[in-house]
Design a protein around this motif. Structure first.
Motif, short mmCIF file in Angstrom:
data_model
loop_
_atom_site.label_atom_id
_atom_site.label_comp_id
_atom_site.label_asym_id
_atom_site.label_seq_id
_atom_site.Cartn_x
_atom_site.Cartn_y
_atom_site.Cartn_z
N GLY A 193 -25.73 20.68 -13.50
CA GLY A 193 -26.78 19.69 -13.27
C GLY A 193 -26.96 19.28 -11.83
O GLY A 193 -27.35 18.14 -11.54
N ALA A 194 -26.68 20.20 -10.90
CA ALA A 194 -26.86 19.90 -9.48
C ALA A 194 -28.31 19.53 -9.20
O ALA A 194 -29.23 19.95 -9.90
CB ALA A 194 -26.45 21.10 -8.63
N ALA A 195 -28.52 18.75 -8.15
CA ALA A 195 -29.87 18.30 -7.81
C ALA A 195 -30.65 19.40 -7.11
O ALA A 195 -30.10 20.25 -6.42
CB ALA A 195 -29.80 17.07 -6.91
N VAL A 196 -31.96 19.38 -7.32
CA VAL A 196 -32.88 20.24 -6.58
C VAL A 196 -33.48 19.40 -5.46
O VAL A 196 -34.06 18.34 -5.71
CB VAL A 196 -33.99 20.80 -7.49
CG1 VAL A 196 -35.02 21.56 -6.66
CG2 VAL A 196 -33.40 21.71 -8.56
N VAL A 197 -33.31 19.85 -4.23
CA VAL A 197 -33.81 19.12 -3.06
C VAL A 197 -34.85 19.99 -2.38
O VAL A 197 -34.59 21.17 -2.09
CB VAL A 197 -32.66 18.81 -2.07
CG1 VAL A 197 -33.19 18.07 -0.85
CG2 VAL A 197 -31.56 18.01 -2.76
N THR A 198 -36.04 19.45 -2.14
CA THR A 198 -37.08 20.23 -1.50
C THR A 198 -37.66 19.47 -0.32
O THR A 198 -37.60 18.25 -0.24
CB THR A 198 -38.19 20.59 -2.49
OG1 THR A 198 -39.13 21.46 -1.86
CG2 THR A 198 -38.93 19.36 -2.98
N PHE A 199 -38.22 20.24 0.61
CA PHE A 199 -38.91 19.65 1.75
C PHE A 199 -40.38 19.47 1.39
O PHE A 199 -40.95 20.22 0.59
CB PHE A 199 -38.80 20.55 2.98
CG PHE A 199 -37.42 20.61 3.57
CD1 PHE A 199 -37.04 19.71 4.55
CD2 PHE A 199 -36.51 21.57 3.15
CE1 PHE A 199 -35.76 19.76 5.10
CE2 PHE A 199 -35.23 21.63 3.69
CZ PHE A 199 -34.86 20.71 4.67
N ALA A 200 -41.01 18.46 1.98
CA ALA A 200 -42.44 18.22 1.78
C ALA A 200 -43.03 17.72 3.09
O ALA A 200 -42.31 17.25 3.98
CB ALA A 200 -42.66 17.20 0.67
#
Length: 319
Positions: free
Chosen positions: A30-37
């Motif tokens: 369940g690791a987090a998904v981190v994205t740039f915006a």
């Protein structure tokens, strides 16, 4: 912070990578998904589609290229220590990925078409095409984070989920790049963008003369699709613009329906359409390689088959 990190230069590509990232995150406990915006509005959309955190990059000063974000991306990755970092494999994305990987002294696998995780080792196993699609190479990445570039349209875009919550972090301003964009001159497109078409009708060397391509145009009109072609039709015969040829060195399409008319089906062409959901092939040679890639095949002369197909479709669709 760890988790699966994502960077892409467009909204659509980001949503595709979020889809891939959330699948991997479930396998990483369940690791987090981190994205740039690049805006707060996009950040909210990415959270609704599966991102756990969005890092909002500051606006670029006039004339600054997207590559100006590279130092900020490197700094954020160093601080966040992600397990995996996925970047969209556009021309610009590949350059950014290479610069980031070099700065982080980690490995980078380019052009990945499939991802899976070795849960015990927490190691990303990646696949990519070799030799024009004739072979599949399996690779792993040394270093941390494990990095890969993913071609656009490899994964379906993530869909919004009602009620999702996440964290939005605004990054500090970036230092001006010594490179400035002084002008943009878009390449004049001679045809529609077949990569966006839901139906693609592809014309191959089975057509005897240019005027006969009207059959392909009519079939595309009836099905609401667009006409593409094989490389010889565009580059050798010059019957259609080069914007329309499908293959390893041309466009890669992923329509709901691909119809190949007189297409032999060499691997260089199949590589560009192999992800089509349904493939229908019409060829008078029953041993044509295209039939190996087809869901449905009609062995027959396209000059006989296509008019009948158009007629039946018009009746069925009331056109």
């Amino acid at each position: 912070m760890a988790g699966i990190w994502i960077f892409a230069e467009s909204r659509e590509q980001t949503l595709e990578l979020i889809s891939a990232g959330t699948s991997l995150a479930r396998q990483l406990d369940g690791a987090a998904v981190v994205t740039f915006a690049t805006s707060r509005q996009l950040a909210e959309e990415y959270i609704s589609c599966g991102a756990g955190e969005v890092l909002v990059l500051p606006p670029l000063a006039g004339g600054q290229p997207l590559e100006a974000y590279v130092p900020a991306i490197i700094e954020a990755v160093r601080g966040g220590d992600p397990d995996i970092f996925l970047i969209s494999a556009t021309q610009r994305g590949r350059e950014i990925a290479a610069r980031v990987a070099a700065a982080l002294d980690t490995g980078l696998c380019s052009g990945c078409t499939a991802l899976k995780l070795d849960k015990e080792k927490k190691q990303l196993i990646m696949e990519r095409m070799l030799y024009g699609g004739a072979a599949v190479q399996t690779v792993v990445c040394s270093g941390r984070p494990q990095m890969a570039t993913i071609p656009p349209r490899t994964f379906e875009p993530a869909a919004p989920q009602e009620g999702r919550q996440g964290k939005v972090t605004e990054l500090a301003g970036v230092q001006p790049s010594p490179v400035k964009v002084v002008g943009r001159a878009p390449k004049a497109a001679e045809a529609v963008d077949i990569t966006e078409a839901k139906v693609v009708v592809c014309a191959g060397r089975g057509f005897e003369k240019k005027e006969d391509l009207n059959l392909a145009q009519e079939l595309a009109q009836v099905t609401g699709g667009a006409v593409g072609c094989t490389r010889p039709v565009a580059e050798e015969l010059r019957w259609l613009p080069e914007d329309l040829y499908i293959g390893i060195s041309g466009k890669k399409v992923k329509p709901g329906l691909y119809i190949g008319l007189g297409v032999a089906g060499q691997i260089q062409h199949v590589t560009g359409m192999r992800d089509s959901k349904v493939v229908l092939a019409v060829n008078r040679d029953e041993n044509a390689p295209i039939f190996d890639a087809a869901d449905y095949g009609i062995v027959g002369d396209l000059y006989d088959v296509v008019p009948k197909l158009i007629k039946e479709l018009r009746i069925a669709l009331n056109k």
